[in-house]
Scaffold this active site. Structure first.
Site, PDB file in Angstrom:
ATOM      1  N   PHE A 192       0.825  -1.218   0.000  1.00  0.00           N
ATOM      2  CA  PHE A 192       0.000   0.000   0.000  1.00  0.00           C
ATOM      3  C   PHE A 192       0.860   1.270   0.000  1.00  0.00           C
ATOM      4  O   PHE A 192       0.526   2.258   0.626  1.00  0.00           O
ATOM      5  CB  PHE A 192      -0.982  -0.007   1.176  1.00  0.00           C
ATOM      6  CG  PHE A 192      -1.818  -1.257   1.214  1.00  0.00           C
ATOM      7  CD1 PHE A 192      -2.717  -1.526   0.192  1.00  0.00           C
ATOM      8  CD2 PHE A 192      -1.669  -2.193   2.231  1.00  0.00           C
ATOM      9  CE1 PHE A 192      -3.469  -2.692   0.197  1.00  0.00           C
ATOM     10  CE2 PHE A 192      -2.416  -3.359   2.243  1.00  0.00           C
ATOM     11  CZ  PHE A 192      -3.324  -3.617   1.219  1.00  0.00           C
ATOM     12  N   ARG A 193       1.988   1.173  -0.679  1.00  0.00           N
ATOM     13  CA  ARG A 193       2.909   2.312  -0.851  1.00  0.00           C
ATOM     14  C   ARG A 193       3.513   2.811   0.459  1.00  0.00           C
ATOM     15  O   ARG A 193       3.998   3.928   0.548  1.00  0.00           O
ATOM     16  CB  ARG A 193       2.234   3.462  -1.606  1.00  0.00           C
ATOM     17  CG  ARG A 193       1.725   3.007  -2.962  1.00  0.00           C
ATOM     18  CD  ARG A 193       1.357   4.122  -3.884  1.00  0.00           C
ATOM     19  NE  ARG A 193       0.685   3.563  -5.064  1.00  0.00           N
ATOM     20  CZ  ARG A 193       1.307   3.238  -6.186  1.00  0.00           C
ATOM     21  NH1 ARG A 193       2.587   3.438  -6.311  1.00  0.00           N
ATOM     22  NH2 ARG A 193       0.662   2.733  -7.203  1.00  0.00           N
ATOM     23  N   LEU A 194       3.468   1.964   1.470  1.00  0.00           N
ATOM     24  CA  LEU A 194       4.126   2.328   2.732  1.00  0.00           C
ATOM     25  C   LEU A 194       5.548   1.763   2.682  1.00  0.00           C
ATOM     26  O   LEU A 194       5.872   0.769   3.329  1.00  0.00           O
ATOM     27  CB  LEU A 194       3.328   1.796   3.926  1.00  0.00           C
ATOM     28  CG  LEU A 194       1.921   2.414   4.006  1.00  0.00           C
ATOM     29  CD1 LEU A 194       1.124   1.795   5.144  1.00  0.00           C
ATOM     30  CD2 LEU A 194       2.012   3.933   4.192  1.00  0.00           C
TER      31      LEU A 194
END
Ligand SMILES: Cc1cc2nc3c(=O)[nH]c(=O)nc-3n(C[C@H](O)[C@H](O)[C@H](O)COP(=O)(O)O)c2cc1C
Length: 214
Positions: A192-194
């Site tokens: 999740f783009r973390l």
């Protein structure tokens, strides 16, 4: 393609856990481990990196070159000093690089001043190249206009005839540059783009690592 790891003794990355993303890590050791994994994972040119320079007006420029060696001083690539990048580095001897390994979800960036490698280093690397590549390096006026492909092949034929069966010495305008990183950043893909990011900045004789928001 083997990258010259210009160092004595044990590999810098020996004993480093590649999943260890802690701030106490040695950036060159981490680099060594990630590079070795990339060489196993990427079928073609795992050592291809985007090299950014800037011209005398500060306008950025970028192209892909191959990382040919690294050690605790920095990252080495080879090129023609009369090329656009060569002229930009003469005017502004600083550069940035980025390696991206899509299949591993990893990126490494580095930036800093640039110096030429020694003639002995450049001679040794040039001598390791295929004879045809050495002839090509002599024949190519990299980044200059060329009328057509025939003109290039004619230049190659002329050099081939001139050298005959003899040695193909390194031309003076072909050498290596070493980027002496003032910072090195590791980026690892997260769900999740973390993503994970750690930037290492020189701190005296060592490095200080800081985790960054993605
Ligand atoms: C995968 C790949 C690897 C390359 N490796 C090099 C290299 O090691 N040295 C080099 O001078 N050019 C290399 N090139 C060509 C450069 O991208 C560029 O076209 C050339 O150096 C001229 O750039 P300049 O006009 O900015 O000087 C490579 C290109 C690709 C796509």
């Amino acid at each position: 393609m083997a990258i010259e790891r210009l160092r004595d003794g044990e590999p810098a990355g020996a004993g480093v856990d590649p999943s260890d993303f802690t701030l106490s890590s040695d950036p060159f050791a981490l680099f060594d481990v990630w590079m070795a994994e990339a060489e196993r994972a990427e079928p073609e040119d795992a050592n291809a990196m985007a090299l950014a320079t800037a011209d005398a007006d500060g306008l950025p420029d970028v192209r892909v070159v191959l990382l040919k060696g690294f050690d605790r001083r920095g990252f080495v690539f080879y090129t023609n000093t009369q090329s656009t990048k060569g002229e930009e580095l003469a005017a502004n001897p600083q550069a940035a690089l980025v390696l991206h390994w899509k299949s591993l979800g990893r990126q490494i960036r580095a930036r800093g001043p640039v110096e030429r490698v020694t003639d002995a280093e450049a001679d040794a690397y040039f001598a390791s190249r295929h004879r045809e590549s050495r002839i090509g390096a002599i024949a190519s006026q990299q980044s200059r206009p060329v009328a057509d492909r025939t003109a290039l092949m004619d230049a190659v034929a002329a050099v081939t005839e001139r050298v005959g069966d003899g040695a193909v010495p390194r031309p003076p305008h072909w050498t290596g540059f070493r980027i002496l990183p003032s910072s090195i950043e590791f980026w690892r893909n997260g769900e999740f783009r973390l993503h994970d990011r750690v930037r290492f900045v020189r701190d005296g004789a060592g490095w200080r690592g800081t985790r960054l928001y993605p």
